[in-house]
Write a protein that holds these residues in place. Structure first.
Motif, short mmCIF file in Angstrom:
data_model
loop_
_atom_site.label_atom_id
_atom_site.label_comp_id
_atom_site.label_asym_id
_atom_site.label_seq_id
_atom_site.Cartn_x
_atom_site.Cartn_y
_atom_site.Cartn_z
N THR A 89 8.72 -4.89 -3.33
CA THR A 89 7.94 -3.70 -3.00
C THR A 89 8.67 -2.88 -1.95
OG1 THR A 89 5.84 -4.78 -3.50
CG2 THR A 89 5.76 -2.83 -2.08
N SER A 106 14.64 -1.05 -12.42
CA SER A 106 14.67 -2.32 -11.70
C SER A 106 15.79 -3.19 -12.27
CB SER A 106 13.33 -3.04 -11.83
OG SER A 106 13.10 -3.44 -13.16
N ASN A 111 8.79 -5.24 -13.00
CA ASN A 111 8.83 -3.97 -12.28
C ASN A 111 9.15 -4.14 -10.80
OD1 ASN A 111 7.97 -2.93 -14.73
ND2 ASN A 111 6.43 -1.61 -13.81
N LYS A 113 8.24 -2.23 -7.26
CA LYS A 113 7.14 -1.36 -6.84
C LYS A 113 7.60 -0.42 -5.73
CE LYS A 113 2.94 -3.02 -6.13
NZ LYS A 113 1.78 -3.66 -5.45
N PHE A 115 5.77 1.78 -3.07
CA PHE A 115 4.46 1.99 -2.47
C PHE A 115 4.53 3.19 -1.53
CE2 PHE A 115 1.54 1.10 1.15
CZ PHE A 115 0.35 1.35 0.47
N THR A 232 6.92 0.52 -10.78
CA THR A 232 5.52 0.73 -10.43
C THR A 232 5.45 1.68 -9.25
OG1 THR A 232 4.75 -1.42 -11.22
CG2 THR A 232 3.42 -0.36 -9.53
N GLU A 234 2.67 3.11 -6.61
CA GLU A 234 1.31 2.89 -6.15
C GLU A 234 1.07 3.66 -4.85
OE1 GLU A 234 -1.73 -0.78 -4.97
OE2 GLU A 234 0.09 -1.17 -6.12
N THR A 259 4.08 1.76 -14.24
CA THR A 259 2.69 1.61 -13.82
C THR A 259 2.48 2.57 -12.66
OG1 THR A 259 2.54 -0.71 -14.48
CG2 THR A 259 0.94 0.07 -12.87
#
Length: 544
Positions: A89, A106, A111, A113, A115, A232, A234, A259
């Motif tokens: 992350t 990646s 995945n 992430k 953030f 991802t 987020e 995502t």
């Protein structure tokens, strides 16, 4: 009898033939399954960089913004790849910006992430944007429908592969929202060459421009190509209009297996881009009470949005723009409602939730083979020349499976409703209000009197509508209660099964909210069924 030599020769020939056969079978299979990002690309030395090699930590706590942006900047104009460690992350506090061709991926299948620890409105986690070479104004008589050539006073610096964006000051034909958004005519094309003082475009001009009555602005754009896979994005949950990924002025971009969570305004925003592909991605929580788009193609051309899943968003997938989005395809997606908007109100019972559709200007859009469930409306249309084909409406639909609000020319065929609580387990992630029961949509189709029947045809054919509680088609009359021009409405070969609660329960094939006058309708070979022998059936109500 065969001699040993002849037998051995026959065996060798047989093995050779089988080898050739399987070679071509494998080649054909590879061709069918090939995807631009199916395998991690191979780049020359220096054309790829791992973000951790320039200082990114990837522990979800350290601020990796500067390190990731440094990696992106080091590849400017090199068509390179930024690598993120799979499963880690990376926390960022500002947009990651790219203005040249680049790939984000990646290192493995899992995945990585990103953030975004910043809730500032309209600041995307990824801000990916091409460049405007120049802007000019031309006369409307220089634009002729069907032409592949546009004369410009300046063509120096224009290159094959550039984008050409046309915008007119003339309002869009349907629901232009003058004084608010000022939706207007326009179209986006790709340049394929030059001929003296003219620019050659890949596709012929689609719209008609009136001589001496429209002011035309033309932008020549140097687009970028963005590829993103196994990422991802987020954001923190918030009440701000946050954005996940925004791409603007891009060409041939591919986004695969992403995502995007908690981007309240828009998960993936495709603006003024050409031939973008969004595939196999998951969008959750685009729940702004006014916008809230899981995926939105906005003023773009030839977007392909397929095999994606959207939950808990106000509008799952939207095709629209300040000027028309052209020839986009939305297919094989799954959109389920439920959840709450950003203010905590329940969707379906306290706020309205749509599956897919066109919120404003769009032309020649195809919505096909999508699965839509637990929504107020499955498909909402405010555009022209739309095809709605092969879609399935399951679970609970509060209003209608399909809503035609503005536009002209619609083909609605081979769609079906599936009654009962036949909702896949994947939809259980979002809770539904307590009063949500089995599928019992009021109507299969709502048609508002703002829809332009006088300018085109609506053909409704070979649909299967099960468990309809009131009428197959409801005409919503608000502004024109006397005459509703339905001569171009064709309804053929549909199967309609009504949900009847008692012997006095009246069901209509076509119902109207107000008394209207209309011409003879084209209605033929439709099959009408009740779920029991009771009930009263009437073909029309409030229609003369």
């Amino acid at each position: 009898m065969f001699t040993n030599k002849r037998l051995n020769l026959l065996i060798i020939i047989s093995i050779f033939i089988l080898g050739v056969f399987y070679f071509f079978i494998d080649a054909e299979k590879d061709q069918k399954t090939q995807n631009p990002l199916q395998e991690q690309p191979h780049y020359k030395d220096g054309d790829s960089i791992n973000v951790e090699s320039v200082g990114a930590i990837g522990d979800g706590k350290a601020d990796d913004t500067k390190a990731i942006q440094s990696a992106v900047d080091s590849l400017k104009n090199k068509r390179g790849t930024v690598l993120f460690e799979s499963g880690k992350t990376y926390r960022i506090t500002d947009s990651i910006k790219a203005t040249s061709d680049i790939t984000f991926i990646s290192t493995e299948k899992d995945n990585a992430k990103i953030f975004m620890d910043n809730n500032e409105s309209k600041v995307p986690a990824f801000d990916l944007k091409g460049n405007i070479r120049y802007t000019t104004t031309i006369k409307s008589d220089q634009l002729k429908t069907g032409n592949n050539s546009i004369a410009l006073s300046k063509v120096n610096g224009v290159k094959s592969g550039d984008l050409l964006l046309i915008e007119s000051d003339t309002p869009w034909y349907f629901d232009p929202r003058i004084g608010k958004e000022n939706l207007h005519k326009g179209e986006l094309h790709r340049v394929i060459g030059l001929n003296k003082n003219s620019v050659l475009i890949e596709n012929p001009l689609w719209d008609t421009y009136i001589k001496d009555s429209e002011i035309i602005t033309v932008k020549i754009i140097d687009p970028i190509t963005i590829n993103m896979k196994n990422i991802t994005v987020e954001r923190n949950k918030s009440n701000n209009r946050t954005v996940g990924i925004k791409l603007e002025y891009t060409s041939d971009s591919v986004f695969h297996n992403l995502t995007v969570k908690n981007s309240v305004s828009t998960g993936i925003h495709i603006v003024s881009s050409f031939r973008t592909s969004i595939e196999n991605s998951l969008i959750i929580g685009a729940n702004d009470q006014y916008s809230g788009y899981g995926i939105q193609s906005y003023g773009s051309s030839f977007s392909m949005i397929r095999d994606n899943t959207v939950f808990g968003s106000r509008r799952g997938i939207d095709i629209s723009g300040l000027y028309p989005d052209y020839y986009s395809i939305v297919e094989f997606n799954t959109v389920f409602g439920g959840g709450k908007n950003e203010n905590g109100f329940n969707y379906l019972s306290e706020d309205t939730q749509y599956g897919i559709g066109s919120h404003s200007t769009a032309n020649y859009t195809i919505f096909r083979n999508n699965i839509l469930g637990n929504l107020n409306y499955g498909i909402n249309i405010r555009s022209a020349n739309v095809t709605i084909e092969g879609n399935s409406f399951i679970g609970y639909i509060k209003g209608a499976s399909i809503l035609l609000a503005y536009g002209k020319n619609a083909i609605i065929k081979n769609n079906k409703t599936i009654s009962g609580k036949a909702v896949p387990k994947i939809a259980d992630k979002y809770s539904l209000p307590d009063n949500v029961e089995d599928f019992k949509a009021n109507s299969f189709i709502y048609i508002k009197d703002t829809y332009s029947f006088d300018k085109g045809t609506v053909k409704i054919t070979n649909n299967q509508a099960n468990n309809i509680s009131t009428e197959f088609i409801l005409l919503i009359v608000q502004d024109n209660p006397v005459n509703f021009l339905l001569s171009n409405l064709i309804i053929e070969k549909n199967y309609v099964k009504y949900d009847v609660n008692g012997s006095k329960d009246i069901k209509y094939f076509i119902n109207s909210t107000e008394s209207i006058n209309t011409e003879e309708l084209t209605i033929d070979q439709n099959i009408i069924r009740f779920n029991n022998k009771n009930g009263i059936y009437k073909k029309y109500n409030n229609i003369k």
